[in-house]
Write a protein that holds these residues in place. Structure first.
Motif, PDB file in Angstrom:
ATOM      1  N   PHE A  43       0.841  -1.195   0.000  1.00 32.00           N
ATOM      2  CA  PHE A  43       0.000   0.000   0.000  1.00 32.00           C
ATOM      3  C   PHE A  43       0.882   1.253   0.000  1.00 32.00           C
ATOM      4  N   GLN A  44       1.920   1.258   0.830  1.00 33.40           N
ATOM      5  CA  GLN A  44       2.840   2.411   0.875  1.00 33.40           C
ATOM      6  C   GLN A  44       3.551   2.606  -0.458  1.00 33.40           C
ATOM      7  N   ARG A  45       3.965   1.519  -1.087  1.00 32.07           N
ATOM      8  CA  ARG A  45       4.604   1.615  -2.412  1.00 32.07           C
ATOM      9  C   ARG A  45       3.663   2.243  -3.426  1.00 32.07           C
ATOM     10  N   PHE A  46       2.396   1.874  -3.336  1.00 32.61           N
ATOM     11  CA  PHE A  46       1.393   2.416  -4.245  1.00 32.61           C
ATOM     12  C   PHE A  46       1.151   3.901  -3.966  1.00 32.61           C
ATOM     13  N   MET A  47       1.078   4.264  -2.688  1.00 31.76           N
ATOM     14  CA  MET A  47       0.720   5.628  -2.318  1.00 31.76           C
ATOM     15  C   MET A  47       1.879   6.613  -2.392  1.00 31.76           C
ATOM     16  N   SER A  48       3.105   6.161  -2.240  1.00 37.43           N
ATOM     17  CA  SER A  48       4.261   7.065  -2.179  1.00 37.43           C
ATOM     18  C   SER A  48       4.361   8.016  -3.373  1.00 37.43           C
ATOM     19  N   PRO A  49       4.275   7.527  -4.604  1.00 36.66           N
ATOM     20  CA  PRO A  49       4.343   8.477  -5.724  1.00 36.66           C
ATOM     21  C   PRO A  49       3.154   9.435  -5.746  1.00 36.66           C
ATOM     22  N   ILE A  50       2.001   8.961  -5.309  1.00 34.46           N
ATOM     23  CA  ILE A  50       0.812   9.823  -5.276  1.00 34.46           C
ATOM     24  C   ILE A  50       1.034  10.956  -4.293  1.00 34.46           C
ATOM     25  N   ASP A  51       1.596  10.645  -3.144  1.00 34.72           N
ATOM     26  CA  ASP A  51       1.906  11.653  -2.132  1.00 34.72           C
ATOM     27  C   ASP A  51       2.805  12.742  -2.710  1.00 34.72           C
ATOM     28  N   ASN A  52       3.896  12.335  -3.347  1.00 27.93           N
ATOM     29  CA  ASN A  52       4.840  13.305  -3.914  1.00 27.93           C
ATOM     30  C   ASN A  52       4.225  14.140  -5.037  1.00 27.93           C
ATOM     31  N   LEU A  53       3.444  13.484  -5.900  1.00 29.97           N
ATOM     32  CA  LEU A  53       2.810  14.216  -7.002  1.00 29.97           C
ATOM     33  C   LEU A  53       1.764  15.213  -6.489  1.00 29.97           C
ATOM     34  N   LEU A  54       1.026  14.823  -5.456  1.00 32.23           N
ATOM     35  CA  LEU A  54       0.029  15.741  -4.887  1.00 32.23           C
ATOM     36  C   LEU A  54       0.695  16.963  -4.251  1.00 32.23           C
ATOM     37  N   LYS A  55       1.763  16.748  -3.519  1.00 29.44           N
ATOM     38  CA  LYS A  55       2.478  17.883  -2.906  1.00 29.44           C
ATOM     39  C   LYS A  55       2.904  18.879  -3.981  1.00 29.44           C
ATOM     40  N   LYS A  56       3.488  18.354  -5.040  1.00 30.51           N
ATOM     41  CA  LYS A  56       3.924  19.214  -6.150  1.00 30.51           C
ATOM     42  C   LYS A  56       2.723  19.930  -6.770  1.00 30.51           C
ATOM     43  N   ALA A  57       1.628  19.215  -6.971  1.00 29.95           N
ATOM     44  CA  ALA A  57       0.430  19.816  -7.581  1.00 29.95           C
ATOM     45  C   ALA A  57      -0.133  20.922  -6.684  1.00 29.95           C
ATOM     46  N   PHE A  58      -0.179  20.681  -5.375  1.00 25.57           N
ATOM     47  CA  PHE A  58      -0.707  21.710  -4.470  1.00 25.57           C
ATOM     48  C   PHE A  58       0.206  22.931  -4.405  1.00 25.57           C
ATOM     49  N   VAL A  59       1.505  22.743  -4.566  1.00 25.16           N
ATOM     50  CA  VAL A  59       2.412  23.889  -4.668  1.00 25.16           C
ATOM     51  C   VAL A  59       2.063  24.680  -5.929  1.00 25.16           C
ATOM     52  N   GLU A  60       1.884  23.979  -7.039  1.00 28.50           N
ATOM     53  CA  GLU A  60       1.617  24.630  -8.327  1.00 28.50           C
ATOM     54  C   GLU A  60       0.286  25.376  -8.350  1.00 28.50           C
ATOM     55  N   VAL A  61      -0.721  24.886  -7.621  1.00 28.94           N
ATOM     56  CA  VAL A  61      -2.010  25.599  -7.607  1.00 28.94           C
ATOM     57  C   VAL A  61      -2.059  26.655  -6.505  1.00 28.94           C
ATOM     58  N   GLY A  62      -0.965  26.779  -5.752  1.00 29.04           N
ATOM     59  CA  GLY A  62      -0.885  27.832  -4.738  1.00 29.04           C
ATOM     60  C   GLY A  62      -1.607  27.518  -3.442  1.00 29.04           C
ATOM     61  N   ALA A  63      -1.708  26.251  -3.076  1.00 29.96           N
ATOM     62  CA  ALA A  63      -2.327  25.896  -1.793  1.00 29.96           C
ATOM     63  C   ALA A  63      -1.478  26.484  -0.667  1.00 29.96           C
ATOM     64  N   PRO A  64      -2.120  27.013   0.371  1.00 31.99           N
ATOM     65  CA  PRO A  64      -1.376  27.670   1.444  1.00 31.99           C
ATOM     66  C   PRO A  64      -0.381  26.746   2.175  1.00 31.99           C
ATOM     67  N   SER A  65      -0.706  25.493   2.352  1.00 30.04           N
ATOM     68  CA  SER A  65       0.172  24.553   3.034  1.00 30.04           C
ATOM     69  C   SER A  65       0.136  23.215   2.278  1.00 30.04           C
ATOM     70  N   PRO A  66       0.923  23.113   1.219  1.00 33.81           N
ATOM     71  CA  PRO A  66       0.851  21.942   0.347  1.00 33.81           C
ATOM     72  C   PRO A  66       1.043  20.595   1.063  1.00 33.81           C
ATOM     73  N   GLU A  67       1.966  20.534   2.006  1.00 37.08           N
ATOM     74  CA  GLU A  67       2.197  19.255   2.697  1.00 37.08           C
ATOM     75  C   GLU A  67       1.006  18.851   3.548  1.00 37.08           C
ATOM     76  N   LEU A  68       0.450  19.799   4.296  1.00 39.91           N
ATOM     77  CA  LEU A  68      -0.708  19.484   5.134  1.00 39.91           C
ATOM     78  C   LEU A  68      -1.953  19.227   4.285  1.00 39.91           C
ATOM     79  N   THR A  69      -2.093  19.954   3.204  1.00 38.42           N
ATOM     80  CA  THR A  69      -3.230  19.748   2.308  1.00 38.42           C
ATOM     81  C   THR A  69      -3.152  18.353   1.680  1.00 38.42           C
ATOM     82  N   THR A  70      -1.950  17.938   1.304  1.00 43.31           N
ATOM     83  CA  THR A  70      -1.748  16.590   0.759  1.00 43.31           C
ATOM     84  C   THR A  70      -2.103  15.536   1.794  1.00 43.31           C
ATOM     85  N   LEU A  71      -1.604  15.704   3.001  1.00 39.87           N
ATOM     86  CA  LEU A  71      -1.902  14.747   4.073  1.00 39.87           C
ATOM     87  C   LEU A  71      -3.405  14.671   4.331  1.00 39.87           C
ATOM     88  N   GLN A  72      -4.039  15.817   4.383  1.00 44.84           N
ATOM     89  CA  GLN A  72      -5.487  15.857   4.613  1.00 44.84           C
ATOM     90  C   GLN A  72      -6.241  15.110   3.511  1.00 44.84           C
TER      91      GLN A  72
END
Length: 180
Positions: free
Chosen positions: A112-141
């Motif tokens: 499950f972690q192997r499957f989710m790890s790339p998704i986690d990284n891609l989401l963080k990058k995407a939230f940075v690109e869309v200007g989310a105030p806290s990309p890491e916390l938004t990704t975790l949420q």
């Protein structure tokens, strides 16, 4: 359908319904319509069968969903990730029931972690690109919501769950045009 496939299908269904510990190889063989000896010929043990099912399940899921993670538009990528639990549960309900029942097993957590790890990284990058105030916390949420969502979609659920994806997309600002 081959005997091998019948065993796989029966084991997935039974592990998802009863759990690993409450499912015997005799029961799997009976449900598959094969002998227990044939089950052991193909898989050697219940543990090897379980390991095979987990590995093959994640392999199928990664292959089937590879394209959604290759998305370059950050908004579409986030939308794809929000839609992912609906697609996963629809495509492989028995596999995800096994995931839910046996999530405490190290093998399940590892894949499950192997499957989710790339998704986690891609989401963080995407939230940075869309200007989310806290990309890491938004990704975790979002990932915690998605994990809860796929588990809830497996069983009879609240009638609003199918509409939750639209709400999440609006909540994450995806219903609005990109800032120019």
């Amino acid at each position: 359908m081959t005997s091998h496939s019948k065993i796989e299908q029966a084991a997935l269904q039974l592990f998802g319904e009863k759990g690993y510990d409450n499912t015997s190889t005799a029961l799997i063989a009976r449900q598959a319509g094969v002998s227990e000896a044939l089950l052991f010929k193909y898989f050697l043990s219940k543990e090897k069968l379980f390991e095979y099912l987990i590995k093959q399940g994640f392999r199928r899921i990664v292959e089937a969903n590879r394209g959604i993670l290759a998305e370059n538009d950050p908004r579409i990528l986030i939308e794809n990730v929000i839609d992912l639990p609906y697609k996963l549960v629809h495509d492989e309900p028995d596999f995800w029931k096994v995931q839910d029942k046996e999530f405490n097993r190290p093998l399940v957590q590892k894949y499950f972690q192997r499957f989710m790890s790339p998704i986690d990284n891609l989401l963080k990058k995407a939230f940075v690109e869309v200007g989310a105030p806290s990309p890491e916390l938004t990704t975790l949420q979002l990932l915690l919501l998605i994990q809860s969502l796929w588990r809830n979609l497996l069983y009879p659920h609240d009638a609003n769950l199918p509409n939750l994806a639209r709400h999440l997309k609006q909540s994450y600002g995806l219903g609005r045009p990109a800032a120019g």
